[in-house]
Write a protein that holds these residues in place. Sequence first.
Motif, PDB file in Angstrom:
ATOM      1  N   ALA A 130     -13.498  11.871  11.010  1.00  0.00           N
ATOM      2  CA  ALA A 130     -12.656  10.715  10.718  1.00  0.00           C
ATOM      3  C   ALA A 130     -13.362   9.830   9.707  1.00  0.00           C
ATOM      4  N   ILE A 131     -12.602   8.915   9.134  1.00  0.00           N
ATOM      5  CA  ILE A 131     -13.127   7.836   8.305  1.00  0.00           C
ATOM      6  C   ILE A 131     -12.817   6.525   9.023  1.00  0.00           C
ATOM      7  N   ILE A 132     -13.835   5.678   9.169  1.00  0.00           N
ATOM      8  CA  ILE A 132     -13.670   4.355   9.756  1.00  0.00           C
ATOM      9  C   ILE A 132     -13.838   3.334   8.640  1.00  0.00           C
ATOM     10  N   LEU A 133     -12.906   2.396   8.538  1.00  0.00           N
ATOM     11  CA  LEU A 133     -12.986   1.340   7.528  1.00  0.00           C
ATOM     12  C   LEU A 133     -13.350   0.025   8.207  1.00  0.00           C
ATOM     13  N   PRO A 149      -8.125  11.754   9.883  1.00  0.00           N
ATOM     14  CA  PRO A 149      -7.532  10.433  10.110  1.00  0.00           C
ATOM     15  C   PRO A 149      -8.443   9.317   9.604  1.00  0.00           C
ATOM     16  N   VAL A 150      -7.827   8.177   9.306  1.00  0.00           N
ATOM     17  CA  VAL A 150      -8.543   6.976   8.898  1.00  0.00           C
ATOM     18  C   VAL A 150      -8.210   5.887   9.910  1.00  0.00           C
ATOM     19  N   HIS A 210      -7.507  -6.738  -5.906  1.00  0.00           N
ATOM     20  CA  HIS A 210      -7.175  -7.287  -4.592  1.00  0.00           C
ATOM     21  C   HIS A 210      -5.889  -6.688  -4.046  1.00  0.00           C
ATOM     22  N   GLU A 211      -5.307  -5.748  -4.787  1.00  0.00           N
ATOM     23  CA  GLU A 211      -4.050  -5.151  -4.371  1.00  0.00           C
ATOM     24  C   GLU A 211      -4.268  -4.163  -3.230  1.00  0.00           C
ATOM     25  N   SER A 212      -3.248  -4.016  -2.405  1.00  0.00           N
ATOM     26  CA  SER A 212      -3.328  -3.088  -1.285  1.00  0.00           C
ATOM     27  C   SER A 212      -3.258  -1.645  -1.785  1.00  0.00           C
ATOM     28  N   ILE A 213      -3.675  -0.728  -0.936  1.00  0.00           N
ATOM     29  CA  ILE A 213      -3.505   0.696  -1.186  1.00  0.00           C
ATOM     30  C   ILE A 213      -2.564   1.239  -0.111  1.00  0.00           C
ATOM     31  N   ASP A 214      -2.154   2.481  -0.253  1.00  0.00           N
ATOM     32  CA  ASP A 214      -1.237   3.064   0.727  1.00  0.00           C
ATOM     33  C   ASP A 214      -1.767   4.413   1.201  1.00  0.00           C
ATOM     34  N   ILE A 215      -2.334   4.408   2.395  1.00  0.00           N
ATOM     35  CA  ILE A 215      -2.789   5.651   3.036  1.00  0.00           C
ATOM     36  C   ILE A 215      -2.090   5.792   4.387  1.00  0.00           C
TER      37      ILE A 215
END
Length: 265
Positions: free
Chosen positions: A67-70, A91-92, A129-134
């Motif tokens: 997994a990736i943890i943010l 998964p993130v 500063h824009e959002s991303i979409d995952i």
Amino acid sequence: MTSFHSNTGKEVRDDLYYYTNQIVNIIMIGDPTTSNWVLVDTGMPKCGDEILSLAYDRFGVGHEPSAIILTHGHFDHVGNVVHLLEHWDVPVFAHTLELSYLTGSKDYPEPDSSVEGGLLAKISSMYPHESIDIGEKLLPLPPDGTIPFLHEWKWIPTPGHSPGQIALFRERDRSLISGDAFITVRQDSFYKVLIQETEVNGPPRYLTTDWKRAYDSIVRLRELDPQLVIPGHGQMLEGIKLTTGLDNLINNFDELAKPDHGRFI
């Protein structure tokens, strides 16, 4: 933006490794002899192939993380997650309060270039500063503080720098991954970032929107009595230098961390 420590890594425990990607750290948790591991944060934009190469050097080609943890969704912590997900079917996980910034539905406030601080604060209006979409890969962290695939670790809410920022803590050896709740370099100073001068400091000034919560988060982490920290920015710190540095930061927060002026003051 970079530092003299860029492209260098350090194993601080047998199963705990961090790598400085320009001015930010990514962390790999897992014993490289087993190839079961988790990635924490993904570094600065346009460095995806570098992160892939680093991962395969440590864990072997084809051994993707579980997994990736943010820790949070600022650009320098999610810079390569889209690229990595093109190669890894994993998964993130992030805090629920960060999900809107990771699904394209809400942008962070613009960085505050008016804030008191050094050169990197003054040019912060250039930072994305824009959002991303995952959204297809994104999952909320369990509300009970557990972390999937990391049974020894728990996540700690550390809002202030961002609404849903988290830290990761392992009680067995009191290891802490602090994200940007507190860091070990003065992140708004170009010179100090360049040479990575080590000092326990508050979160980056130009992106911190709630200073009361930022202070409370540092106090919460100090109460854990960490003996080693890998911060989001700066070099690892341990032992008495860490504990005395945290005490000094808490006792002198307004002077050391909180700027005198800025849009979020």
